[in-house]
Enzyme design. Structure first.
Site, mmCIF file in Angstrom:
data_model
loop_
_atom_site.group_PDB
_atom_site.id
_atom_site.type_symbol
_atom_site.label_atom_id
_atom_site.label_comp_id
_atom_site.label_asym_id
_atom_site.label_seq_id
_atom_site.Cartn_x
_atom_site.Cartn_y
_atom_site.Cartn_z
ATOM 1 N N GLU A 262 0.833 -1.209 0.000
ATOM 2 C CA GLU A 262 0.000 0.000 0.000
ATOM 3 C C GLU A 262 0.864 1.254 0.000
ATOM 4 O O GLU A 262 0.672 2.170 -0.816
ATOM 5 C CB GLU A 262 -0.922 -0.002 1.218
ATOM 6 N N ASP A 266 1.298 4.130 -2.940
ATOM 7 C CA ASP A 266 0.980 5.526 -2.647
ATOM 8 C C ASP A 266 2.123 6.454 -3.029
ATOM 9 O O ASP A 266 1.920 7.470 -3.697
ATOM 10 C CB ASP A 266 0.668 5.691 -1.157
ATOM 11 N N SER A 505 -7.204 2.842 -3.712
ATOM 12 C CA SER A 505 -6.006 3.355 -3.052
ATOM 13 C C SER A 505 -4.938 3.757 -4.062
ATOM 14 O O SER A 505 -3.941 4.375 -3.690
ATOM 15 C CB SER A 505 -5.447 2.306 -2.082
ATOM 16 N N ASP A 551 -17.108 11.132 -18.352
ATOM 17 C CA ASP A 551 -18.287 10.576 -17.692
ATOM 18 C C ASP A 551 -18.274 9.054 -17.790
ATOM 19 O O ASP A 551 -18.137 8.494 -18.883
ATOM 20 C CB ASP A 551 -19.540 11.146 -18.350
ATOM 21 N N ILE A 552 -18.417 8.384 -16.659
ATOM 22 C CA ILE A 552 -18.450 6.916 -16.624
ATOM 23 C C ILE A 552 -19.910 6.491 -16.551
ATOM 24 O O ILE A 552 -20.623 6.842 -15.603
ATOM 25 C CB ILE A 552 -17.667 6.359 -15.420
ATOM 26 N N GLY A 575 -23.666 11.890 -15.825
ATOM 27 C CA GLY A 575 -23.631 12.816 -14.699
ATOM 28 C C GLY A 575 -23.050 12.155 -13.460
ATOM 29 O O GLY A 575 -22.465 11.067 -13.521
ATOM 30 N N ASP A 577 -22.765 9.941 -10.214
ATOM 31 C CA ASP A 577 -23.426 8.730 -9.734
ATOM 32 C C ASP A 577 -22.672 8.208 -8.521
ATOM 33 O O ASP A 577 -21.532 8.594 -8.241
ATOM 34 C CB ASP A 577 -23.509 7.666 -10.838
#
Length: 609
Positions: A262, A266, A505, A551-552, A575, A577
């Site tokens: 992790e 990062d 992450s 937009d997904i 839009g 979501d």
């Protein structure tokens, strides 16, 4: 008389005094753990002289005034935008009178020393003195998922009734934080790999940072801190980037600590995206309240911070224990979460941006990954991802990927096919599209903030019958995530080897790096920091009719990391979501829209002169 007899008399008198004092001064119960929560066990007794740091959260005042100021300075349409407060100004506004802290301090053991931070006390003292002050028992406890033993309270813990109205809670003596389950990298990419160049191309990132602009990542819990600088430098070489971490907070990492995938992810991606900015590595031993206090009161801090650690909003007050247990502690889970939300608001008032991974187990969360009751199972939003005072970052996966002349060395002769473009859909474990599912949904506690009111209202109306059953979530509350980024198949360098990982992450440090680049751009124009980013991002979305975002519109977040036994999820539609937020960024267009907003506000202010 014999010295031993005298000692026994003194001890007996001390016990008698303690009993009489207790009877004379009624106590207020703070915690009532009869044993550690499920998944934890007592593994030892700490030495009586072992020092321990803890915080006493004092009741705050003037939160309505702070909120009014915060909303004004965070709103790009407001004339006060960017006029952030100092730590001293925030402290003066929300802190109780100094006499309140003095009264609480008068009940501390002489062996305990405390710093008055205004609306909290940061205290340190030996175990024996803390046990005496709070009339409790401290033990070494350990989670079944962590090798690290922590000192926590077992049994009753109380304070004198006289100071109960001034004290909200004490942390971390009774707070059992959920350990993050370590996740190893895959050795081969499942399809097109995501590298920094993928993100530069797909998200139109051409801006450069500068050393005066700061960005950072925060890691929690001592077991999940270690990254290798040798990995970081190999990653930088293989991606044509320059990444160095020169600023840090927290205790030193020990060479014997296990590698954290992790932390590795990062540092590599916030550094690769926020090229040229000064990097911070923030290490927090305890959980969220302690972090907010240390962060606000540090002499130096990053202006943008990415956080990739969260668990169920309903399990914050003592980690793995449910609300029934929390109620026994005279502290409701909602009270704890609301206090942390206020702390995030204070951090935002300082001009700091916090991005948070929205979670990797869909709308149901890791709390209930198997949905044993199937359809209609309650949602478990992740916290702090669902706080209204952070920028929550969801995840997407690449489909129809292409690799057209990538230039990074990792993409040549390494057996890695690097993506340079493609389409994005909601990250989900369905059909093995990804190893995670984008977290999202609605807070159980925080009301819907004004900055997203129109976007969320439109979503609920447009999604209609495609939404989960209304009883499973709080539709009137804060919706998350706010934005998204790719979260599948990221190339990292770990333990000297090439690896590939998934996770929101990964998306959170990408967005943190982007916002830090925007800060650098604004600084060059003598404009203020972005600060709390959400009002700006939603305004940019409105200003550009969504053109500043990709937009997904495909997929949902019904599945969890554990599979697709849960049937209900939030669909991605045009839009905003509750699976992917406003979408993924077109950074060039976002910066152009922000410049236009700034120019309009500055012109308006000139006309008022």
């Amino acid at each position: 008389s014999h010295p031993d007899v005298q000692m026994l008399r003194v001890a007996a008198l001390a016990l008698l005094c303690a009993a009489l004092c207790t009877a004379a001064h009624p106590r207020h119960l703070l915690f009532a753990n009869t044993a550690p929560p499920e998944g934890w066990s007592v593994v030892g007794v700490p030495a009586a002289s072992q020092p321990l740091t803890f915080f006493i959260a004092l009741k705050q005042q003037n939160l309505d005034k702070l909120r009014e100021i915060f909303e004004a300075i965070s709103d790009p349409m407001n004339d006060a935008y960017g006029q952030y407060l100092t730590t001293a100004e925030v402290r003066a506004l929300v802190s109780p009178p100094s006499s309140v802290a003095d009264e609480v301090l008068s009940h501390m053991s002489p062996e305990i020393s405390c710093d008055n931070l205004g609306d909290s006390l940061r205290c340190r003292g030996p175990v024996a003195a803390i046990e005496s002050t709070f009339q409790t028992t401290l033990r070494l406890v350990r989670s079944i998922e962590s090798p690290i033993a922590m000192i926590r309270q077992v049994g009753d813990m109380s304070i004198p009734t006289a100071i109960a109205p001034a004290v909200e809670f004490v942390s971390p003596l009774g707070v059992y934080q959920v350990p993050r389950v370590p996740r190893g990298p895959r050795l081969t990419a499942s399809n097109f790999a995501i590298v920094p160049e993928t993100l530069y191309r797909m998200y139109n990132i051409t801006e450069r940072g500068d050393s005066a602009t700061t960005q950072g990542v925060v890691e929690f819990g001592e077991v999940d801190w270690m990254y290798l600088d040798s990995d970081l430098q190999t990653f930088a070489k293989m991606t044509n980037t320059v990444i160095n971490f020169t600023q840090s907070y927290g205790p030193p990492v020990q060479p014997s600590d296990p590698l954290s995938v992790e932390a590795t992810l990062d540092v590599q991606y916030i550094g690769a995206i926020g090229q040229g900015n000064t990097n911070w590595y923030w290490k927090e031993v305890q959980w969220m309240y302690d972090f907010t206090q240390n962060f606000q009161n540090a002499t130096a801090r990053p202006n943008v911070l990415s956080m990739s650690y969260a668990w169920s909003e309903e399990q914050q007050c003592i980690g793995l224990t449910d609300q029934t247990a929390c109620d026994k502690l005279k502290l409701t889970n909602q009270q704890y979460v609301e206090r942390i939300n206020n702390e995030f608001m204070k951090i935002g008032a300082l001009g700091v941006t916090i991005t948070v991974a929205s979670g990797d187990s869909g709308c149901h969360g890791r709390t209930d990954e198997d949905c044993p009751f199937g359809v209609g199972k309650k949602m478990y939003p992740d916290y702090p991802a669902c706080s209204p005072y952070v920028t929550s970052v969801g995840g997407t996966a690449l489909t129809n990927g292409v690799s057209q002349n990538p230039t990074e060395p990792i993409c040549s002769g390494q057996g890695v096919t690097c993506a340079t473009g493609g389409s994005e859909v909601t990250a989900t474990t369905k059909n093995q599209l990804a190893e995670i599912s984008s977290g999202g949904g609605f807070s159980n506690y925080a009301p819907r903030p004004a900055y997203q009111a129109a976007a969320v209202t439109a979503y609920l109306k447009a999604a209609g019958s495609g939404l989960p059953p209304a009883k499973d979530y709080q539709a009137a509350n804060r919706g998350f995530p706010d934005v998204s980024a790719l979260a599948h198949n990221y190339y990292i360098q770990a333990s000297g080897s090439v690896g590939f990982v998934d996770g929101t992450s990964a998306a959170s440090p990408v967005w943190a790096g982007i916002i830090a680049l925007i800060n650098a751009h604004r600084a060059r124009l003598s404009r203020p920091l972005v600060g709390f980013a959400n009002p700006l991002l939603y305004q940019v979305f409105n200003q550009t009719n969504g053109a500043a975002f990709h937009d997904i519109t495909v997929g949902d977040n019904a599945c969890t990391e554990d599979g697709c036994k849960c049937k209900d999820g939030f669909p991605a539609i045009p839009g905003w979501d509750a699976a992917t937020g406003l979408g993924t960024p077109n950074v060039g267009r976002i910066i152009a829209a922000i410049d236009a907003l700034d120019a309009a506000r500055e012109a308006r202010l000139r006309r008022k002169l």
